[in-house]
Design a protein around this motif. Structure first.
Motif, PDB file in Angstrom:
ATOM      1  N   ASP A   1       7.174  -4.047 -13.704  1.00  0.00           N
ATOM      2  CA  ASP A   1       6.473  -2.852 -14.196  1.00  0.00           C
ATOM      3  C   ASP A   1       7.489  -1.784 -14.625  1.00  0.00           C
ATOM      4  OD1 ASP A   1       3.473  -3.294 -12.704  1.00  0.00           O
ATOM      5  OD2 ASP A   1       5.199  -4.253 -11.790  1.00  0.00           O
ATOM      6  N   ARG A   2       8.535  -1.628 -13.774  1.00  0.00           N
ATOM      7  CA  ARG A   2       9.550  -0.607 -14.095  1.00  0.00           C
ATOM      8  C   ARG A   2      10.381  -1.003 -15.294  1.00  0.00           C
ATOM      9  NH1 ARG A   2      11.602   1.039  -8.062  1.00  0.00           N
ATOM     10  NH2 ARG A   2       9.484   1.461  -7.324  1.00  0.00           N
ATOM     11  N   VAL A   3      10.693  -2.279 -15.424  1.00  0.00           N
ATOM     12  CA  VAL A   3      11.499  -2.701 -16.582  1.00  0.00           C
ATOM     13  C   VAL A   3      10.679  -2.515 -17.868  1.00  0.00           C
ATOM     14  CG1 VAL A   3      12.677  -4.648 -17.674  1.00  0.00           C
ATOM     15  CG2 VAL A   3      12.993  -4.202 -15.233  1.00  0.00           C
TER      16      VAL A   3
ATOM     17  N   GLY B   1       0.828  -1.213   0.000  1.00  0.00           N
ATOM     18  CA  GLY B   1       0.000   0.000   0.000  1.00  0.00           C
ATOM     19  C   GLY B   1       0.856   1.254   0.000  1.00  0.00           C
ATOM     20  N   GLU B   2       1.657   1.451  -1.031  1.00  0.00           N
ATOM     21  CA  GLU B   2       2.482   2.661  -1.131  1.00  0.00           C
ATOM     22  C   GLU B   2       1.684   3.753  -1.828  1.00  0.00           C
ATOM     23  OE1 GLU B   2       6.784   2.120  -1.746  1.00  0.00           O
ATOM     24  OE2 GLU B   2       6.180   0.312  -2.808  1.00  0.00           O
ATOM     25  N   ARG B   3       2.200   4.993  -1.773  1.00  0.00           N
ATOM     26  CA  ARG B   3       1.532   6.081  -2.489  1.00  0.00           C
ATOM     27  C   ARG B   3       1.858   5.940  -3.969  1.00  0.00           C
ATOM     28  NH1 ARG B   3       2.787  11.479  -2.241  1.00  0.00           N
ATOM     29  NH2 ARG B   3       4.205  11.082  -0.520  1.00  0.00           N
TER      30      ARG B   3
ATOM     31  N   ASN C   1      13.906   4.720  -9.320  1.00  0.00           N
ATOM     32  CA  ASN C   1      15.034   4.343 -10.168  1.00  0.00           C
ATOM     33  C   ASN C   1      15.553   2.935  -9.932  1.00  0.00           C
ATOM     34  OD1 ASN C   1      16.123   4.748  -7.696  1.00  0.00           O
ATOM     35  ND2 ASN C   1      17.873   5.942  -8.398  1.00  0.00           N
ATOM     36  N   ALA C   2      15.035   2.216  -8.913  1.00  0.00           N
ATOM     37  CA  ALA C   2      15.539   0.867  -8.634  1.00  0.00           C
ATOM     38  C   ALA C   2      14.832  -0.149  -9.526  1.00  0.00           C
ATOM     39  CB  ALA C   2      15.313   0.521  -7.174  1.00  0.00           C
ATOM     40  N   LEU C   3      15.613  -0.919 -10.264  1.00  0.00           N
ATOM     41  CA  LEU C   3      15.029  -1.890 -11.184  1.00  0.00           C
ATOM     42  C   LEU C   3      15.063  -3.303 -10.620  1.00  0.00           C
ATOM     43  CD1 LEU C   3      16.681  -0.866 -14.555  1.00  0.00           C
ATOM     44  CD2 LEU C   3      14.346  -0.389 -13.800  1.00  0.00           C
ATOM     45  N   CYS C   4      16.132  -3.592  -9.898  1.00  0.00           N
ATOM     46  CA  CYS C   4      16.326  -4.969  -9.466  1.00  0.00           C
ATOM     47  C   CYS C   4      17.196  -4.912  -8.218  1.00  0.00           C
ATOM     48  CB  CYS C   4      17.023  -5.743 -10.576  1.00  0.00           C
ATOM     49  SG  CYS C   4      17.498  -7.424 -10.136  1.00  0.00           S
ATOM     50  N   SER C   5      16.705  -5.507  -7.141  1.00  0.00           N
ATOM     51  CA  SER C   5      17.388  -5.349  -5.868  1.00  0.00           C
ATOM     52  C   SER C   5      17.484  -6.700  -5.191  1.00  0.00           C
ATOM     53  CB  SER C   5      16.594  -4.420  -4.953  1.00  0.00           C
ATOM     54  OG  SER C   5      15.929  -3.423  -5.696  1.00  0.00           O
TER      55      SER C   5
ATOM     56  N   GLY D   1       5.797   4.258 -11.885  1.00  0.00           N
ATOM     57  CA  GLY D   1       6.814   3.288 -11.473  1.00  0.00           C
ATOM     58  C   GLY D   1       6.623   2.744 -10.071  1.00  0.00           C
ATOM     59  N   ARG D   2       5.596   3.271  -9.355  1.00  0.00           N
ATOM     60  CA  ARG D   2       5.329   2.738  -8.012  1.00  0.00           C
ATOM     61  C   ARG D   2       3.839   2.464  -7.874  1.00  0.00           C
ATOM     62  NH1 ARG D   2       7.622   6.168  -3.376  1.00  0.00           N
ATOM     63  NH2 ARG D   2       5.605   7.181  -3.269  1.00  0.00           N
ATOM     64  N   TYR D   3       3.509   1.210  -7.678  1.00  0.00           N
ATOM     65  CA  TYR D   3       2.108   0.800  -7.693  1.00  0.00           C
ATOM     66  C   TYR D   3       1.783  -0.018  -6.456  1.00  0.00           C
ATOM     67  CZ  TYR D   3       3.358   2.101 -12.390  1.00  0.00           C
ATOM     68  OH  TYR D   3       3.857   2.793 -13.454  1.00  0.00           O
ATOM     69  N   ARG D   4       0.492  -0.293  -6.273  1.00  0.00           N
ATOM     70  CA  ARG D   4       0.088  -1.093  -5.107  1.00  0.00           C
ATOM     71  C   ARG D   4       0.034  -2.569  -5.468  1.00  0.00           C
ATOM     72  NH1 ARG D   4      -4.119   3.082  -2.139  1.00  0.00           N
ATOM     73  NH2 ARG D   4      -2.417   4.381  -1.346  1.00  0.00           N
ATOM     74  N   GLN D   5      -0.354  -2.880  -6.703  1.00  0.00           N
ATOM     75  CA  GLN D   5      -0.075  -4.221  -7.214  1.00  0.00           C
ATOM     76  C   GLN D   5       1.018  -4.037  -8.244  1.00  0.00           C
ATOM     77  OE1 GLN D   5      -3.168  -6.985  -8.618  1.00  0.00           O
ATOM     78  NE2 GLN D   5      -1.742  -7.763 -10.151  1.00  0.00           N
ATOM     79  N   PHE D   6       2.171  -4.635  -7.988  1.00  0.00           N
ATOM     80  CA  PHE D   6       3.250  -4.577  -8.967  1.00  0.00           C
ATOM     81  C   PHE D   6       3.751  -6.003  -9.153  1.00  0.00           C
ATOM     82  CE2 PHE D   6       6.796  -5.015  -5.964  1.00  0.00           C
ATOM     83  CZ  PHE D   6       6.160  -4.710  -4.779  1.00  0.00           C
ATOM     84  N   HIS D   7       4.697  -6.172 -10.048  1.00  0.00           N
ATOM     85  CA  HIS D   7       5.056  -7.543 -10.428  1.00  0.00           C
ATOM     86  C   HIS D   7       6.554  -7.726 -10.347  1.00  0.00           C
ATOM     87  CE1 HIS D   7       1.174  -6.474 -12.025  1.00  0.00           C
ATOM     88  NE2 HIS D   7       0.863  -7.754 -11.911  1.00  0.00           N
TER      89      HIS D   7
ATOM     90  N   TRP E   1      17.323 -12.097  -5.542  1.00  0.00           N
ATOM     91  CA  TRP E   1      17.012 -10.743  -5.978  1.00  0.00           C
ATOM     92  C   TRP E   1      15.602 -10.689  -6.522  1.00  0.00           C
ATOM     93  CZ3 TRP E   1      15.680 -11.276 -10.985  1.00  0.00           C
ATOM     94  CH2 TRP E   1      16.538 -11.836 -11.945  1.00  0.00           C
ATOM     95  N   ALA E   2      15.069  -9.468  -6.592  1.00  0.00           N
ATOM     96  CA  ALA E   2      13.757  -9.276  -7.200  1.00  0.00           C
ATOM     97  C   ALA E   2      13.848  -8.142  -8.214  1.00  0.00           C
ATOM     98  CB  ALA E   2      12.722  -8.942  -6.133  1.00  0.00           C
ATOM     99  N   LEU E   3      13.322  -8.402  -9.387  1.00  0.00           N
ATOM    100  CA  LEU E   3      13.327  -7.401 -10.463  1.00  0.00           C
ATOM    101  C   LEU E   3      11.917  -6.862 -10.607  1.00  0.00           C
ATOM    102  CD1 LEU E   3      14.807  -8.042 -14.011  1.00  0.00           C
ATOM    103  CD2 LEU E   3      12.390  -7.522 -13.757  1.00  0.00           C
TER     104      LEU E   3
HETATM  105  P1  AMP Z   1      12.164  -4.850  -3.018  1.00  0.00           P
HETATM  106  O1  AMP Z   1      11.353  -6.110  -2.869  1.00  0.00           O
HETATM  107  O2  AMP Z   1      11.609  -3.692  -2.251  1.00  0.00           O
HETATM  108  O3  AMP Z   1      13.620  -5.101  -2.816  1.00  0.00           O
HETATM  109  O4  AMP Z   1      11.992  -4.395  -4.539  1.00  0.00           O
HETATM  110  C1  AMP Z   1      12.554  -5.105  -5.594  1.00  0.00           C
HETATM  111  C2  AMP Z   1      12.196  -4.398  -6.881  1.00  0.00           C
HETATM  112  O5  AMP Z   1      10.783  -4.397  -7.061  1.00  0.00           O
HETATM  113  C3  AMP Z   1      12.580  -2.918  -6.897  1.00  0.00           C
HETATM  114  O6  AMP Z   1      13.882  -2.772  -7.388  1.00  0.00           O
HETATM  115  C4  AMP Z   1      11.562  -2.329  -7.853  1.00  0.00           C
HETATM  116  O7  AMP Z   1      12.000  -2.475  -9.183  1.00  0.00           O
HETATM  117  C5  AMP Z   1      10.357  -3.200  -7.655  1.00  0.00           C
HETATM  118  N1  AMP Z   1       9.344  -2.562  -6.785  1.00  0.00           N
HETATM  119  C6  AMP Z   1       9.326  -2.495  -5.435  1.00  0.00           C
HETATM  120  N2  AMP Z   1       8.237  -1.855  -4.992  1.00  0.00           N
HETATM  121  C7  AMP Z   1       7.525  -1.495  -6.083  1.00  0.00           C
HETATM  122  C8  AMP Z   1       6.274  -0.806  -6.303  1.00  0.00           C
HETATM  123  N3  AMP Z   1       5.518  -0.379  -5.287  1.00  0.00           N
HETATM  124  N4  AMP Z   1       5.873  -0.598  -7.580  1.00  0.00           N
HETATM  125  C9  AMP Z   1       6.609  -1.042  -8.625  1.00  0.00           C
HETATM  126  N5  AMP Z   1       7.774  -1.712  -8.475  1.00  0.00           N
HETATM  127  C10 AMP Z   1       8.238  -1.932  -7.233  1.00  0.00           C
END
Ligand code: AMP
Length: 439
Positions: A309-311, A114-116, A279-283, A120-126, A304-306
């Motif tokens: 949606d942002r990619v 539940g982010e704002r 700006n974070a794509l994959c962490s 590039g930032r969503y509440r359902q993302f993938h 890691w998680a990519l």
């Molecule tokens: P995290 O699980 O927070 O380490 O996030 C891993 C990756 O998921 C980030 O680098 C973003 O690319 C993506 N991500 C995280 N939160 C969101 C969000 N609310 N909306 C879209 N992408 C997200």
């Protein structure tokens, strides 16, 4: 008319015109995982809230304010997964996958926070999520990073850079936590309410604060790198040596701490300068203590998680092509007898030519209307069936994208005729290929 029910904020539809970028991304990541021997695992979207609280940490943004949690009918607290690592570790433990075994796994799917919402930032993302369970050395850290670098290359994505850091062991981190607590306590009056709470809980989380008023204080805070234990330093050097040898560029960012509590040693993030603030794509990072923390045997692990949606946004921004796949042929049917025959004819063509994309006009209408739809579909040819053709056991084939001649083709020869005109494998080759694929 009834009132329209609006979608939820931050929960997007992916429309058909956009789906092709998702397909390209999904195809590439699946190819890469196959090439490195990572196997797919699928876990539920819903888990017990306690799993995420224990795994991600009570004092994280995710657990404190972003989870979609609710009580089920029996009063149990459940949460839509905000990330996949906790669920995959839970699945490995509850399915007994970790008894003297190691696993390299991946999964793809939606996550909920539940982010704002913003671009590039969503509440359902993938996310595409990778986890290597049971591997302790820096070699797997390097492999995971190489795999992500290969994904960027195969997608033709430039403008990404890699940041690395080491968080050390939990013991080293505990020492650092106290150093930080001392530092921030000395500036307590400048802290905001969130950070003051975290000062007592986990002062490391203050470093994640997005409050611009705290940026200066955070920038001047003592560095974790200075508290690193010798074994973690050696691990970090081992990772860097492997990345150097493989020619992967990175910068060491001592401020990279990541917003989840379970990390230890290696953490990394791929960032881009092409998407603005998101700006974070994959962490990712190493989480050697998590399996034990969730009730399993001590097992080193990293993942890691990519953010898909942002990619996808970045692919579109950078003009990465994603081919549309319009039908190659479109069946136009005139008259009741032809309409009755049309679907069956298309079935026979699909049986004979498994590669063929053929769309049948549905709903009838004039020749003109059907040809207009055929044209709009993007098909290369129309397969036309009218009373005259039916009487002669032929279909007329009309090119839609160039001025070639219309020609008649006997029903029996239609598959060969389409294979020739569309440049696809012949009927026999297509049947052999299918036999190989689906024996
Ligand atoms: P995290 O699980 O927070 O380490 O996030 C891993 C990756 O998921 C980030 O680098 C973003 O690319 C993506 N991500 C995280 N939160 C969101 C969000 N609310 N909306 C879209 N992408 C997200």
């Amino acid at each position: 008319m009834s009132e329209i029910i609006e979608p939820l904020r931050g929960m997007n539809d992916v429309l058909p015109d956009e789906a092709r970028w998702w397909h390209r991304l999904e195809r590439v990541v699946r190819e890469v995982f196959a090439a490195y021997g990572y196997r797919e695992i699928r876990v539920p979207l819903l888990e017990r809230t306690a799993l995420f609280k224990r795994a991600i940490g009570e004092y994280t943004d995710i657990v404190e304010k972003e989870m979609f949690s609710f009580d089920d009918r029996d009063g149990a607290s459940l949460t839509l997964r905000p990330e996949a690592t906790a669920s995959i570790v839970r699945a490995a433990i509850t399915n007994g996958l970790l008894h003297n075994q190691r696993h390299r796994l991946f999964t793809l799917g939606p996550m909920f926070r539940g982010e704002r919402p913003q671009k590039g930032r969503y509440r359902q993302f993938h996310q595409v999520d990778v986890e290597a369970l049971g591997y302790g050395g820096p070699d797997v850290d390097a492999e995971l990073i190489l795999m992500s670098a290969r994904i960027w290359r195969l997608l033709g994505i430039g403008r990404v850079s890699l940041e690395l850091n080491s968080l050390g062991t939990p013991e080293a981190r505990a020492g650092y936590r106290e150093v930080l607590r001392g530092y921030f306590a000395a500036h307590e009056s400048t802290l905001d309410a969130d950070s003051r709470r975290r000062l007592g809980g986990n002062p490391l989380r203050i470093l994640d604060s997005k409050n611009p008023d705290l940026a200066g204080l955070i920038a001047a805070a003592p560095l974790l790198t200075d508290s690193l234990d010798p074994a973690s330093r050696e691990h970090f050097d081992g990772l860097r040596a492997r990345l150097d040898a493989a020619g992967v560029a990175y910068t060491v960012n001592p401020r990279l701490v990541r917003g989840l509590d379970y990390y230890s040693r290696t953490v990394f993030e791929w960032v881009t300068d092409a998407l603005g603030s998101q700006n974070a794509l994959c962490s990712g990072g190493r989480y050697d203590g998590l399996v034990e923390q969730l009730g399993g045997e001590p097992t080193p692990a990293i993942g890691w998680a990519l953010g898909m949606d942002r990619v996808v946004l970045l692919m579109q921004e950078l003009g990465t092509p994603a081919p549309a796949e319009p039908p190659q042929a479109y069946v136009v049917l005139a008259g009741a007898a032809a309409a009755a025959r049309g679907l069956g004819l298309a079935e026979q063509l699909r049986d004979a030519l498994p590669w063929l994309r053929i769309e049948t006009d549905l709903g009838g209408g004039s020749f003109k209307a059907q040809f207009r739809r055929a044209d709009r579909s993007g098909a290369l040819i129309a397969v036309v069936l009218g009373e005259d053709e039916l009487a002669r056991d032929v279909a007329a084939i009309k090119p839609l994208r160039h001025d070639g001649e219309q020609l008649d083709c006997p029903f029996a020869d239609l598959p060969a005729c389409l294979a020739r005109l569309l440049g696809g494998p012949s009927v026999d080759a297509a049947a052999a290929a299918r036999q190989d694929r689906d024996p």
